[in-house]
Design a protein around this motif. Sequence first.
Motif, mmCIF file in Angstrom:
data_model
loop_
_atom_site.group_PDB
_atom_site.id
_atom_site.type_symbol
_atom_site.label_atom_id
_atom_site.label_comp_id
_atom_site.label_asym_id
_atom_site.label_seq_id
_atom_site.Cartn_x
_atom_site.Cartn_y
_atom_site.Cartn_z
ATOM 1 N N THR A 4 -22.957 -6.551 85.284
ATOM 2 C CA THR A 4 -21.567 -6.725 85.685
ATOM 3 C C THR A 4 -20.681 -6.543 84.465
ATOM 4 N N VAL A 5 -19.419 -6.263 84.697
ATOM 5 C CA VAL A 5 -18.479 -6.131 83.582
ATOM 6 C C VAL A 5 -17.803 -7.480 83.355
ATOM 7 N N ARG A 6 -17.847 -7.927 82.104
ATOM 8 C CA ARG A 6 -17.271 -9.231 81.785
ATOM 9 C C ARG A 6 -16.187 -9.079 80.725
ATOM 10 N N SER A 19 -6.778 -11.334 64.465
ATOM 11 C CA SER A 19 -6.399 -11.789 65.801
ATOM 12 C C SER A 19 -7.533 -11.507 66.784
ATOM 13 N N LEU A 20 -7.396 -12.043 67.981
ATOM 14 C CA LEU A 20 -8.396 -11.812 69.017
ATOM 15 C C LEU A 20 -8.199 -10.429 69.626
ATOM 16 N N GLU A 21 -9.299 -9.726 69.822
ATOM 17 C CA GLU A 21 -9.243 -8.407 70.444
ATOM 18 C C GLU A 21 -9.933 -8.504 71.807
ATOM 19 N N ASP A 22 -9.332 -7.905 72.820
ATOM 20 C CA ASP A 22 -9.896 -7.959 74.183
ATOM 21 C C ASP A 22 -10.892 -6.837 74.415
ATOM 22 N N PHE A 23 -11.972 -7.175 75.095
ATOM 23 C CA PHE A 23 -12.972 -6.167 75.473
ATOM 24 C C PHE A 23 -13.411 -6.402 76.911
ATOM 25 N N GLU A 24 -13.800 -5.315 77.565
ATOM 26 C CA GLU A 24 -14.522 -5.423 78.832
ATOM 27 C C GLU A 24 -15.862 -4.777 78.577
ATOM 28 N N VAL A 25 -16.917 -5.489 78.895
ATOM 29 C CA VAL A 25 -18.224 -5.029 78.451
ATOM 30 C C VAL A 25 -19.292 -5.388 79.493
ATOM 31 N N CYS A 62 -26.888 -16.286 62.855
ATOM 32 C CA CYS A 62 -25.879 -15.822 63.827
ATOM 33 C C CYS A 62 -24.949 -16.930 64.279
ATOM 34 N N SER A 63 -24.684 -17.907 63.419
ATOM 35 C CA SER A 63 -23.768 -18.992 63.758
ATOM 36 C C SER A 63 -22.356 -18.457 63.977
ATOM 37 N N MET A 64 -21.737 -18.894 65.064
ATOM 38 C CA MET A 64 -20.377 -18.457 65.399
ATOM 39 C C MET A 64 -19.775 -19.512 66.326
ATOM 40 N N GLU A 65 -18.532 -19.356 66.712
ATOM 41 C CA GLU A 65 -17.949 -20.298 67.663
ATOM 42 C C GLU A 65 -17.711 -19.559 68.966
ATOM 43 N N ILE A 66 -18.264 -20.101 70.025
ATOM 44 C CA ILE A 66 -18.198 -19.450 71.329
ATOM 45 C C ILE A 66 -17.429 -20.379 72.272
ATOM 46 N N ASN A 67 -16.298 -19.902 72.755
ATOM 47 C CA ASN A 67 -15.359 -20.751 73.513
ATOM 48 C C ASN A 67 -15.098 -22.058 72.760
ATOM 49 N N PHE A 81 -22.236 -19.297 81.331
ATOM 50 C CA PHE A 81 -20.789 -19.290 81.588
ATOM 51 C C PHE A 81 -20.520 -19.023 83.067
ATOM 52 N N GLU A 82 -19.349 -19.436 83.534
ATOM 53 C CA GLU A 82 -18.934 -19.111 84.898
ATOM 54 C C GLU A 82 -18.801 -17.600 85.017
ATOM 55 N N PRO A 83 -19.059 -17.040 86.211
ATOM 56 C CA PRO A 83 -19.040 -15.579 86.362
ATOM 57 C C PRO A 83 -17.709 -14.926 85.947
ATOM 58 N N ASP A 84 -16.598 -15.641 86.130
ATOM 59 C CA ASP A 84 -15.294 -15.031 85.799
ATOM 60 C C ASP A 84 -14.717 -15.578 84.484
ATOM 61 N N GLU A 85 -15.522 -16.340 83.755
ATOM 62 C CA GLU A 85 -15.028 -16.966 82.531
ATOM 63 C C GLU A 85 -14.888 -15.925 81.409
ATOM 64 N N VAL A 86 -13.756 -15.943 80.724
ATOM 65 C CA VAL A 86 -13.585 -15.087 79.553
ATOM 66 C C VAL A 86 -14.343 -15.743 78.398
ATOM 67 N N VAL A 87 -15.171 -14.970 77.711
ATOM 68 C CA VAL A 87 -15.949 -15.535 76.605
ATOM 69 C C VAL A 87 -15.258 -15.166 75.286
ATOM 70 N N THR A 88 -14.875 -16.180 74.534
ATOM 71 C CA THR A 88 -14.143 -15.967 73.286
ATOM 72 C C THR A 88 -15.053 -16.269 72.103
#
Length: 250
Positions: A4-6, A19-25, A62-67, A81-88
């Motif tokens: 699916t595309v998220r 800054s934050l960059e948006d992706f669909e992937v 690979c430590s990072m902050e996810i949401n 994550f929820e199916p429609d949740e944006v992952v930051t």
Amino acid sequence: TRGTVRKFKVWRGDAQGGSLEDFEVEVNEGEVVLDIIHRLQATQAPDLAVRWNCKAGKCGSCSMEINGKPRLGCMTRMASFEPDEVVTVTPLRTFPVIRDLVTDVSFNYEKARETPAFAPPPGVPGRDYRMQQVDVERSQEFRKCIECFLCQNTCHVVRDHEENKEAFAGPRYFIRAAELDMHPLDVRTDRKEYAQNEQGLGFCNITKCCTEVCPEHIKITDNGIIPMKERVVDRRFDPIVFLGRKIFRR
Ligand code: SF4
Ligand code: F3S
Ligand code: FES
């Protein structure tokens, strides 16, 4: 089956800002956040910087902050994550950014270097060192540390307080001290005193946030920090020890 595309947001930038960059992937069954970062590198963002190595939760790279939560990218399932949740995805907040998701974690190496090394009794040849299995097992939990520095990144003492960094070694190095404190052959440094006087153990007010984020499920606070603190208190208020110290000082 096709994935699916998220929607993803990834922090891009360097020490000067970003800054934050948006992706669909595309996301496929069984994938983890690091897989998605790799897909972005392969398809839309070839210059996206990320540090990783094992993809098995063992190298601690690979430590990072996810949401907003400090996590290992390779151990965070997309299915969590929820199916429609944006992952930051953002870099660790406590350490200076080098580029994108890569931070400069040398704070931790400096604290490691400051910690006195294991120091066995003088004059005893290595072949004569003996340890009981029970002593080996006591500190085994602490040796599982993969040095991901998620605990260091999370602890509020330094997370928003750059000024505390010099005086505070952080939870990873408190459990190193606790580990050596439990070692029957480590006789040349009083680890409790050292933790209190040099590592800033007193800054820790036992919030346990470090324990919550540890991917190795090390009970940093309950098994490492609290026993170190208790014993420091014990010694201070034990009248015999107190008297002994006074006399010794003269
Ligand atoms: Fe990572 Fe846990 Fe080690 Fe901290 S104690 S560096 S969270 S493995
Ligand atoms: Fe920090 Fe852990 Fe203590 S988060 S305050 S080192 S219990
Ligand atoms: Fe090694 Fe994630 S890549 S812990």
